[in-house]
Design a protein around this motif. Structure first.
Motif, PDB file in Angstrom:
ATOM      1  N   GLN A  62       0.818  -1.033   0.084  1.00 59.95           N
ATOM      2  CA  GLN A  62       0.032   0.021   0.103  1.00 59.95           C
ATOM      3  C   GLN A  62       0.806   1.297  -0.014  1.00 59.95           C
ATOM      4  O   GLN A  62       1.320   1.687   0.995  1.00 59.95           O
ATOM      5  N   PRO A  63       1.408   1.690  -1.180  1.00 59.79           N
ATOM      6  CA  PRO A  63       2.438   2.699  -1.205  1.00 59.79           C
ATOM      7  C   PRO A  63       1.813   4.078  -0.556  1.00 59.79           C
ATOM      8  O   PRO A  63       0.877   4.539  -0.874  1.00 59.79           O
ATOM      9  N   GLN A  64       2.817   4.813  -0.023  1.00 58.80           N
ATOM     10  CA  GLN A  64       2.359   5.906   0.412  1.00 58.80           C
ATOM     11  C   GLN A  64       3.173   7.139  -0.381  1.00 58.80           C
ATOM     12  O   GLN A  64       4.205   7.143  -0.435  1.00 58.80           O
ATOM     13  N   VAL A  65       2.407   8.212  -0.452  1.00 60.86           N
ATOM     14  CA  VAL A  65       2.943   9.304  -1.215  1.00 60.86           C
ATOM     15  C   VAL A  65       3.738  10.295  -0.307  1.00 60.86           C
ATOM     16  O   VAL A  65       2.986  10.575   0.545  1.00 60.86           O
ATOM     17  N   GLN A  66       4.741  10.667  -0.588  1.00 56.85           N
ATOM     18  CA  GLN A  66       5.499  11.565   0.311  1.00 56.85           C
ATOM     19  C   GLN A  66       5.330  13.109  -0.025  1.00 56.85           C
ATOM     20  O   GLN A  66       5.850  13.923   0.858  1.00 56.85           O
ATOM     21  N   GLN A  67       4.513  13.455  -0.836  1.00 59.75           N
ATOM     22  CA  GLN A  67       4.310  14.877  -1.298  1.00 59.75           C
ATOM     23  C   GLN A  67       3.439  15.543  -0.214  1.00 59.75           C
ATOM     24  O   GLN A  67       2.350  14.658   0.406  1.00 59.75           O
ATOM     25  N   GLN A  68       3.353  16.532   0.201  1.00 58.81           N
ATOM     26  CA  GLN A  68       2.568  17.230   0.933  1.00 58.81           C
ATOM     27  C   GLN A  68       1.493  18.317   0.413  1.00 58.81           C
ATOM     28  O   GLN A  68       1.925  18.769  -0.676  1.00 58.81           O
ATOM     29  N   GLN A  69       0.291  18.312   0.935  1.00 57.91           N
ATOM     30  CA  GLN A  69      -0.771  18.961   0.275  1.00 57.91           C
ATOM     31  C   GLN A  69      -0.987  20.209   0.977  1.00 57.91           C
ATOM     32  O   GLN A  69      -0.680  20.375   2.179  1.00 57.91           O
ATOM     33  N   GLY A  70      -1.248  21.508   0.264  1.00 57.74           N
ATOM     34  CA  GLY A  70      -1.553  22.615   0.887  1.00 57.74           C
ATOM     35  C   GLY A  70      -3.180  22.693   1.503  1.00 57.74           C
ATOM     36  O   GLY A  70      -3.877  21.477   1.453  1.00 57.74           O
ATOM     37  N   PRO A  71      -3.588  23.627   2.012  1.00 56.15           N
ATOM     38  CA  PRO A  71      -4.962  23.462   2.413  1.00 56.15           C
ATOM     39  C   PRO A  71      -5.862  23.471   1.101  1.00 56.15           C
ATOM     40  O   PRO A  71      -5.900  23.681   0.226  1.00 56.15           O
ATOM     41  N   ALA A  72      -6.981  22.580   1.720  1.00 60.06           N
ATOM     42  CA  ALA A  72      -7.927  22.274   0.554  1.00 60.06           C
ATOM     43  C   ALA A  72      -8.641  23.414   0.077  1.00 60.06           C
ATOM     44  O   ALA A  72      -8.925  24.208   0.742  1.00 60.06           O
ATOM     45  N   GLN A  73      -8.990  23.360  -1.261  1.00 60.90           N
ATOM     46  CA  GLN A  73      -9.448  24.225  -1.803  1.00 60.90           C
ATOM     47  C   GLN A  73     -10.893  23.973  -2.212  1.00 60.90           C
ATOM     48  O   GLN A  73     -11.305  22.900  -2.709  1.00 60.90           O
ATOM     49  N   LYS A  74     -12.002  24.716  -2.341  1.00 57.08           N
ATOM     50  CA  LYS A  74     -13.211  24.483  -2.746  1.00 57.08           C
ATOM     51  C   LYS A  74     -13.147  24.713  -4.061  1.00 57.08           C
ATOM     52  O   LYS A  74     -12.600  25.740  -4.922  1.00 57.08           O
ATOM     53  N   PRO A  75     -14.149  24.277  -5.073  1.00 58.53           N
ATOM     54  CA  PRO A  75     -14.357  24.516  -6.482  1.00 58.53           C
ATOM     55  C   PRO A  75     -14.823  26.137  -6.572  1.00 58.53           C
ATOM     56  O   PRO A  75     -15.597  26.583  -5.699  1.00 58.53           O
ATOM     57  N   PRO A  76     -14.479  26.720  -7.575  1.00 59.45           N
ATOM     58  CA  PRO A  76     -14.847  28.180  -7.751  1.00 59.45           C
ATOM     59  C   PRO A  76     -16.392  28.234  -8.017  1.00 59.45           C
ATOM     60  O   PRO A  76     -16.964  27.452  -8.500  1.00 59.45           O
ATOM     61  N   ALA A  77     -16.868  29.328  -7.548  1.00 65.24           N
ATOM     62  CA  ALA A  77     -18.095  29.595  -8.023  1.00 65.24           C
ATOM     63  C   ALA A  77     -18.341  29.876  -9.340  1.00 65.24           C
ATOM     64  O   ALA A  77     -17.498  30.355 -10.004  1.00 65.24           O
ATOM     65  N   GLY A  78     -19.613  29.246  -9.858  1.00 66.20           N
ATOM     66  CA  GLY A  78     -19.950  29.349 -11.389  1.00 66.20           C
ATOM     67  C   GLY A  78     -19.031  28.168 -12.132  1.00 66.20           C
ATOM     68  O   GLY A  78     -19.696  28.165 -13.391  1.00 66.20           O
ATOM     69  N   ASP A  79     -18.824  27.412 -11.543  1.00 63.46           N
ATOM     70  CA  ASP A  79     -18.068  26.126 -12.247  1.00 63.46           C
ATOM     71  C   ASP A  79     -19.289  25.036 -12.302  1.00 63.46           C
ATOM     72  O   ASP A  79     -19.506  24.324 -11.390  1.00 63.46           O
ATOM     73  N   THR A  80     -19.838  24.963 -13.308  1.00 62.98           N
ATOM     74  CA  THR A  80     -21.212  24.316 -13.663  1.00 62.98           C
ATOM     75  C   THR A  80     -20.864  22.620 -13.429  1.00 62.98           C
ATOM     76  O   THR A  80     -21.555  21.915 -12.868  1.00 62.98           O
ATOM     77  N   ARG A  81     -19.850  22.292 -14.121  1.00 60.96           N
ATOM     78  CA  ARG A  81     -19.363  21.057 -13.885  1.00 60.96           C
ATOM     79  C   ARG A  81     -19.123  20.600 -12.416  1.00 60.96           C
ATOM     80  O   ARG A  81     -19.331  19.327 -12.192  1.00 60.96           O
ATOM     81  N   ALA A  82     -18.171  21.356 -11.877  1.00 60.86           N
ATOM     82  CA  ALA A  82     -17.891  20.910 -10.340  1.00 60.86           C
ATOM     83  C   ALA A  82     -19.224  21.126  -9.689  1.00 60.86           C
ATOM     84  O   ALA A  82     -19.310  20.288  -8.574  1.00 60.86           O
ATOM     85  N   ALA A  83     -20.049  22.101 -10.026  1.00 63.34           N
ATOM     86  CA  ALA A  83     -21.546  22.224  -9.138  1.00 63.34           C
ATOM     87  C   ALA A  83     -22.243  20.814  -9.354  1.00 63.34           C
ATOM     88  O   ALA A  83     -22.818  20.193  -8.485  1.00 63.34           O
ATOM     89  N   PHE A  84     -22.251  20.230 -10.426  1.00 63.30           N
ATOM     90  CA  PHE A  84     -22.862  18.962 -10.926  1.00 63.30           C
ATOM     91  C   PHE A  84     -22.272  17.833  -9.921  1.00 63.30           C
ATOM     92  O   PHE A  84     -22.937  17.121  -9.473  1.00 63.30           O
ATOM     93  N   VAL A  85     -21.129  17.858  -9.934  1.00 66.10           N
ATOM     94  CA  VAL A  85     -20.389  16.803  -9.189  1.00 66.10           C
ATOM     95  C   VAL A  85     -20.651  16.859  -7.908  1.00 66.10           C
ATOM     96  O   VAL A  85     -20.980  15.943  -7.037  1.00 66.10           O
ATOM     97  N   SER A  86     -20.617  18.197  -7.207  1.00 67.65           N
ATOM     98  CA  SER A  86     -20.901  18.378  -5.824  1.00 67.65           C
ATOM     99  C   SER A  86     -22.376  17.988  -5.299  1.00 67.65           C
ATOM    100  O   SER A  86     -22.588  17.563  -4.359  1.00 67.65           O
ATOM    101  N   THR A  87     -23.106  18.214  -6.331  1.00 69.96           N
ATOM    102  CA  THR A  87     -24.603  17.942  -6.152  1.00 69.96           C
ATOM    103  C   THR A  87     -24.689  16.241  -6.047  1.00 69.96           C
ATOM    104  O   THR A  87     -25.559  16.036  -5.136  1.00 69.96           O
ATOM    105  N   VAL A  88     -24.167  15.720  -7.015  1.00 67.19           N
ATOM    106  CA  VAL A  88     -24.270  14.341  -6.910  1.00 67.19           C
ATOM    107  C   VAL A  88     -23.613  13.776  -5.737  1.00 67.19           C
ATOM    108  O   VAL A  88     -24.036  12.793  -4.999  1.00 67.19           O
ATOM    109  N   LEU A  89     -22.464  14.374  -5.272  1.00 72.53           N
ATOM    110  CA  LEU A  89     -21.885  13.623  -4.113  1.00 72.53           C
ATOM    111  C   LEU A  89     -22.632  13.997  -2.771  1.00 72.53           C
ATOM    112  O   LEU A  89     -22.691  13.116  -2.070  1.00 72.53           O
TER     113      LEU A  89
END
Length: 291
Positions: A62-89
């Motif tokens: 179960q390989p582990q990634v050693q890269q670090q992520q910054g603070p999680a970002q939300k999809p921008p307002a007005g992004d229709t495809r991201a809004a669709f994904v967020s709605t399905v989720l």
């Protein structure tokens, strides 16, 4: 599919603006382009998750990634495809939250990560060529939304509900992790033959299809958002990504012993089982002789 105006999930993490980076470091090991090619061929022909193939080739479990992520970002307002994904989720959260509550348990929702190119995961370096996937190591679903274009144009499965089915299928793998199914199957790795392991994988994937059908059942009851042709588009998607269909498209030869996700007919059947019954018990693919 009438999804506009419904609740959107807060569990969406947008990494698309971060770029992909150029290196592939897994668990402190670098992997060559040859390994990546082998992994992608295994995905295209046999439906095997490339992260699994890379782990086997590089000797990692179960390989582990050693890269670090910054603070999680939300999809921008007005992004229709991201809004669709967020709605399905959000609809999967509502459906599985209800099911778990009725069973006397609490549902822990997964995060869904939007990315482009490559991204670090707890299961290794995820790549857009893999298609959507779930990583049990960090309990996140990973999605490059360009896959939806591939689903429509190359695989012949257009439609928003086909896309929603794909998301629901990956969330279903998270449900399997919460229920302990994933852990039990993983414990069998190395103790059974490759053909037996493939057969177990098929049962896992068909149960995920059935769970996706349960989501369709519950979300339709709650929202009445399906339109004419939506169910057909999901069934078509299930058929287009069946092992036999993908193998026939890739090589013209079908090898049932190498199936890891199930045939088109099997995937359609189990999605429909979940859709018609809305029952987790009806999705027991592990204790049935006939798939």
């Amino acid at each position: 599919m009438r999804w506009e105006g419904n609740r959107q999930s807060d569990n969406v993490e947008d990494r698309r603006s971060g770029g992909g980076g150029g290196g592939f470091g897994i668990g402190g090991r670098s992997i060559g382009i040859g390994t990546i090619v082998i992994a992608l061929v295994a995905w295209g022909v046999f439906g095997i998750n490339p992260l699994t193939t890379i782990g086997v080739i590089t000797g990692g479990g179960q390989p582990q990634v050693q890269q670090q992520q910054g603070p999680a970002q939300k999809p921008p307002a007005g992004d229709t495809r991201a809004a669709f994904v967020s709605t399905v989720l959000a609809s999967t959260e509502d459906a599985w939250g209800q099911i778990f509550r009725e069973g006397g348990a609490q549902y822990k929702a997964p995060r869904l990560v939007l990315f482009r190119g490559v991204t670090p995961t707890a299961c290794g370096t995820g790549q857009s060529a893999m298609g959507p996937f779930y990583c049990p190591g960090d309990q996140k679903v990973y999605l490059d939304m360009d896959f939806f274009d591939t689903l429509s144009r190359q695989l012949g499965a257009p439609g928003e509900f086909a896309q929603a089915y794909v998301i629901a299928h990956e969330v279903a793998h998270h449900v399997q992790t919460l229920l302990g199914v994933t852990q039990k199957v993983d414990a069998m790795r190395g103790r059974v033959s490759q053909s037996q392991q493939n057969a177990l994988s098929v049962r896992v994937e068909l149960q995920a299809d059935c769970f996706a059908g349960i989501w369709a059942n519950k979300s339709q009851q709650a929202k009445n958002w399906l339109e004419q042709g939506d169910i057909e588009s999901a069934m078509n998607a299930a058929a287009r990504i069946g092992d036999d269909a993908l193998q026939r498209q890739q090589s013209g030869t079908v090898r049932p012993d190498s199936f890891t996700h199930g045939s088109s007919a099997q995937r359609q059947r189990w999605f429909n089982t979940g859709l018609k019954t809305g029952s987790v018990q009806a999705c027991d693919t592990f204790n049935t002789q006939s798939l």
